[in-house]
Each structure stands twice: as structure tokens, then as C-alpha cells.
Design an enzyme around this catalytic site. Structure first.
Site, PDB file in Angstrom:
ATOM      1  N   GLY A  15       0.837  -1.203   0.000  1.00  0.00           N
ATOM      2  CA  GLY A  15       0.000   0.000   0.000  1.00  0.00           C
ATOM      3  C   GLY A  15       0.872   1.253   0.000  1.00  0.00           C
ATOM      4  CB  VAL A  28      17.398   9.260  -5.922  1.00  0.00           C
ATOM      5  CG1 VAL A  28      18.064   9.825  -7.175  1.00  0.00           C
ATOM      6  CG2 VAL A  28      16.418   8.143  -6.289  1.00  0.00           C
ATOM      7  CG  ASP A 131      -1.860  -0.526   7.852  1.00  0.00           C
ATOM      8  OD1 ASP A 131      -1.793  -1.576   7.189  1.00  0.00           O
ATOM      9  OD2 ASP A 131      -2.648   0.390   7.612  1.00  0.00           O
ATOM     10  NE  ARG A 158     -15.057  15.668  19.136  1.00  0.00           N
ATOM     11  CZ  ARG A 158     -15.537  14.720  19.954  1.00  0.00           C
ATOM     12  NH1 ARG A 158     -16.701  14.906  20.547  1.00  0.00           N
ATOM     13  NH2 ARG A 158     -14.881  13.592  20.151  1.00  0.00           N
ATOM     14  NE  ARG A 166     -28.008  13.459  12.321  1.00  0.00           N
ATOM     15  CZ  ARG A 166     -28.163  13.947  11.097  1.00  0.00           C
ATOM     16  NH1 ARG A 166     -27.110  14.469  10.454  1.00  0.00           N
ATOM     17  NH2 ARG A 166     -29.342  13.925  10.508  1.00  0.00           N
ATOM     18  N   GLY A 174      -6.064   0.449   8.847  1.00  0.00           N
ATOM     19  CA  GLY A 174      -5.147  -0.168   9.802  1.00  0.00           C
ATOM     20  C   GLY A 174      -5.054  -1.659   9.612  1.00  0.00           C
ATOM     21  NE  ARG A 175      -2.747  -4.898   5.398  1.00  0.00           N
ATOM     22  CZ  ARG A 175      -3.099  -4.976   4.121  1.00  0.00           C
ATOM     23  NH1 ARG A 175      -3.944  -5.913   3.743  1.00  0.00           N
ATOM     24  NH2 ARG A 175      -2.617  -4.137   3.231  1.00  0.00           N
ATOM     25  NE  ARG A 247     -27.673  10.672   9.161  1.00  0.00           N
ATOM     26  CZ  ARG A 247     -28.817  10.597   9.804  1.00  0.00           C
ATOM     27  NH1 ARG A 247     -28.935   9.773  10.851  1.00  0.00           N
ATOM     28  NH2 ARG A 247     -29.846  11.354   9.431  1.00  0.00           N
ATOM     29  NE  ARG A 256      -2.690   3.049   0.487  1.00  0.00           N
ATOM     30  CZ  ARG A 256      -3.320   1.966   0.045  1.00  0.00           C
ATOM     31  NH1 ARG A 256      -4.137   1.300   0.833  1.00  0.00           N
ATOM     32  NH2 ARG A 256      -3.114   1.544  -1.191  1.00  0.00           N
TER      33      ARG A 256
HETATM   34  O1  F6P Z   1      -1.836  -1.476   4.455  1.00  0.00           O
HETATM   35  C1  F6P Z   1      -2.344  -0.216   4.143  1.00  0.00           C
HETATM   36  C2  F6P Z   1      -3.827  -0.293   3.882  1.00  0.00           C
HETATM   37  O2  F6P Z   1      -4.300   0.988   3.622  1.00  0.00           O
HETATM   38  C3  F6P Z   1      -4.633  -0.909   5.016  1.00  0.00           C
HETATM   39  O3  F6P Z   1      -4.822  -0.021   6.097  1.00  0.00           O
HETATM   40  C4  F6P Z   1      -5.905  -1.254   4.292  1.00  0.00           C
HETATM   41  O4  F6P Z   1      -6.677  -2.233   4.959  1.00  0.00           O
HETATM   42  C5  F6P Z   1      -5.352  -1.785   2.961  1.00  0.00           C
HETATM   43  O5  F6P Z   1      -4.107  -1.133   2.764  1.00  0.00           O
HETATM   44  C6  F6P Z   1      -6.238  -1.519   1.771  1.00  0.00           C
HETATM   45  O6  F6P Z   1      -5.654  -2.214   0.679  1.00  0.00           O
HETATM   46  P1  F6P Z   1      -5.985  -1.773  -0.835  1.00  0.00           P
HETATM   47  O7  F6P Z   1      -5.325  -0.449  -1.081  1.00  0.00           O
HETATM   48  O8  F6P Z   1      -5.363  -2.895  -1.659  1.00  0.00           O
HETATM   49  O9  F6P Z   1      -7.482  -1.691  -0.937  1.00  0.00           O
END
Ligand code: F6P
Length: 323
Positions: A15, A28, A131, A158, A166, A174-175, A247, A256
Site C-alpha cells: 500500500g 536517490v 498502518d 464532531r 448525533r 489499519g488492516r 451516522r 493513504r
Molecule cells: O496497508 C495499508 C492499507 O491501507 C490498510 O490499512 C488497508 O486495509 C489496505 O491497505 C487496503 O488495501 P488496498 O489499497 O489494496 O485496498
């Protein structure tokens, strides 16, 4: 007899993470400064197997330190997970005259780097993943930026939660770990933080929300790590059990991207240069690590065989401060 280092390769894998470009830039420019040639490998291990490369010099990495993503692109490669794929990768490195390889990526990418090291390739790993689940380093590149991105969203949510009285559930990445959720939840003053490392009881969660509501805290923000639960499913259960207007926002891949924070840029700049130094010193097979405020080196076998736990004291503090 180890060949004198003349040419190094660099790739990003897994990722993408904000700060990877700062790391590429550092690798580099440090290499060029030390008189080395640099080959950029596109699309991680998939591109390595395909021989998808391009020469890089100090100008190739101009004006990227502040950009999210990775100019070398990245990909996940099932082929590389096979011995045949690793043999092909080794052959491409030989054909390209690459004496040393810097791998920037997460735990899976670092396992791949170790597989190449076991074939005799001089590798240096740089931890890059939002992560922050990579063992033996306090921080991986991208984590600080992702936490800031999640925090910005939490504060925006918030505002509207307060305006409408709400309950907001915010799902972060965070996987299967809770590092982002814990940091962003603590910083954002979340009323509850759900992480996969620590289970939660739905009835207790709902009782807590209702108790806050009755005490006058008529809005709540609950940060949910994606590995702990689906915020969408959980939100429906909270609404049903509490009767409160609820919600859900799933932040997803916005975590990312974005401009890396100053911390991620300085972390990446130090780690990239340190990786080149490890190869120059004839000390391959290590990952650069952030420990006690400085960059050090950790053998890859230790990285890939250990696990990383969340800070339970930090989790408890977040719970106390949410009263
Ligand atoms: O490992 C980084 C991450 O963003 C995780 O937090 C997330 O679960 C996963 O990659 C998502 O993977 P992809 O980009 O393949 O959907």
C-alpha cells in the site's frame, strides 16, 4: 568477495503511504552524492519481475518531497510470492547490474526483501505503511500523515455531530491493527475507540453512549478500526439499541493520500539515506528503524518474525479522558 557497490535499485511495494516520495528522493540523492548510479523499479516486485525500470538521478526526484503517493508506483505481486517469481526477480537484478536494492514498504514487502537477501541480494528495507504495524520500529513512513488526515475528518464530523446531537461512527484503516484508530481517537477526543487487539461489548458500548447522553454530552464520536468491526453494521446496531440519531463515515483511502507531514518527510529523508549507508557499509539484510528519537538498523529476520502491540497505557488513557 562482494562487488564494490556501483548501482542500487529502489522500489516501493504494498500500500502506498505519504512520505514514500520523500524516501525515494533521499535514497536517490544520497546515492548520487556517494557516486552511485540509481535504477528506479516501477510497480514494486511486479515491475521488478517484468524488468520495468528507469534510471534516476538527482533531478528525477526534484519537487516530490511534499507529494503523497509514490512516483515509482506500487503493486502487490502474487507471482513474487512464489520461488519462481523470486528467482525471476533475482535474474532481473543481475541483468540490470544492480548491486544493492532498497525496498520501501510494509511488512509483506519486507518479507520479500528478506527472500531476496536469502538469495544473496544486498537489500536494505525502509518501513513504509500508514498502518504503523511494522515491528521493531516506533514509526513507519505514512503513519503520522494518515493520523492527521483521520483527525481532520474526526474534527469535521464532531462539528456536525454536535449540531445535530448525533452519534458518529468513523471507520479508519489499519488492516488488522488499531494504531491509526488509537492515535486519531486519542487526539480527537473520541468517546470510544474500537481496536481489533481489544474486543468490545456492544451492550456496554451502547450503555456508555446513553449514559453520556443523559449526562448532557448529547453527541458522540466513536472511532472504529476497520479490523475491529464494520462501522456501517455497528452503526445500525447502535441506532437500534440506543434510539439515538446515528451516522457512519468510512474514511477509506483518503488516509493513504495527501501531503506528508513534516515528521513523515524528516523520517523518510533520514531512513532513505540510512538505507544507502547500510548498503555502502556492506551491511545488508537490515531495515532502518525509528527508535528513541533516532534511526537505527534492525535485521530483517527480527522484523518479520516479531509482532507489534498497541500501547495499552495509551488505550486506557483515551478511555479515562473520554469521561
Ligand atoms: O496497508 C495499508 C492499507 O491501507 C490498510 O490499512 C488497508 O486495509 C489496505 O491497505 C487496503 O488495501 P488496498 O489499497 O489494496 O485496498
Amino acid at each position: 568477495m562482494r562487488r564494490r557497490l556501483k548501482r542500487i535499485g529502489v522500489l516501493t511495494s504494498g500500500g502506498d503511504a505519504p512520505g514514500m516520495n520523500a524516501a525515494i528522493r533521499s535514497v536517490v540523492r544520497k546515492a548520487v552524492y556517494e557516486g552511485l548510479y540509481v535504477t528506479g523499479i516501477l510497480r514494486g516486485y511486479a515491475g521488478l519481475i517484468d524488468g520495468d525500470t528507469r534510471p534516476l538521478d538527482e533531478r528525477s526526484v526534484a519537487d516530490i518531497i511534499h507529494r503523497g503517493g509514490t512516483i515509482l508506483e506500487t503493486a502487490r505481486s502474487d507471482r513474487f510470492r512464489t520461488p519462481e517469481g523470486q528467482d525471476e526477480a533475482y535474474a532481473r537484478l543481475e541483468e540490470a547490474g544492480i548491486d544493492g536494492l532498497v525496498v520501501i514498504g510494509g511488512e509483506g514487502s519486507l518479507r520479500g526483501a528478506l527472500a531476496l537477501a536469502e538469495r544473496g541480494v544486498a537489500v536494505a528495507g525502509v518501513p513504509g505503511s500508514i498502518d504503523n504495524d511494522i515491528p521493531e520500529t516506533e514509526y513507519s513512513i505514512g503513519f503520522d500523515t494518515a493520523v492527521d488526515t483521520a483527525l481532520d475528518a474526526i474534527e469535521r464530523l464532531r462539528d456536525t455531530a454536535l449540531s445535530h446531537s448525533r452519534v458518529f461512527l468513523v471507520e479508519v484503516m489499519g488492516r488488522d491493527t488499531g494504531f491509526i484508530a488509537l492515535a486519531a481517537g486519542l487526539a480527537g477526543g473520541a468517546e470510544a475507540i474500537l481496536v481489533p487487539e481489544i474486543g468490545f461489548d456492544l451492550e456496554e458500548l451502547c450503555r456508555g453512549i446513553l449514559a453520556s447522553y443523559k449526562k448532557g454530552k448529547r453527541h458522540s464520536v466513536i472511532v472504529v478500526a476497520e479490523g475491529a468491526a464494520s462501522a456501517v453494521e455497528l452503526g445500525a446496531k447502535v441506532r437500534e439499541r440506543t434510539g439515538l440519531d446515528t451516522r457512519v463515515t468510512v474514511l477509506g483511502h483518503v488516509q493513504r493520500g495527501g501531503r506528508p507531514t513534516g515528521f513523515d518527510r524528516t523520517l523518510a529523508s533520514q531512513m532513505g539515506a540510512a538505507a544507502v549507508d547500510l548498503l555502502l557499509a556492506g551491511d545488508p539484510g537490515n531495515m532502518t528503524a525509528w527508535r528513541s528519537g533516532r534511526v537505527s538498523a534492525v535485521p530483517l529476520p527480527e522484523v518479520v518474525t516479531r509482532s507489534k502491540e498497541i500501547d495499552l497505557k495509551l488505550y486506557e488513557l483515551a478511555r479515562v479522558l473520554a469521561i
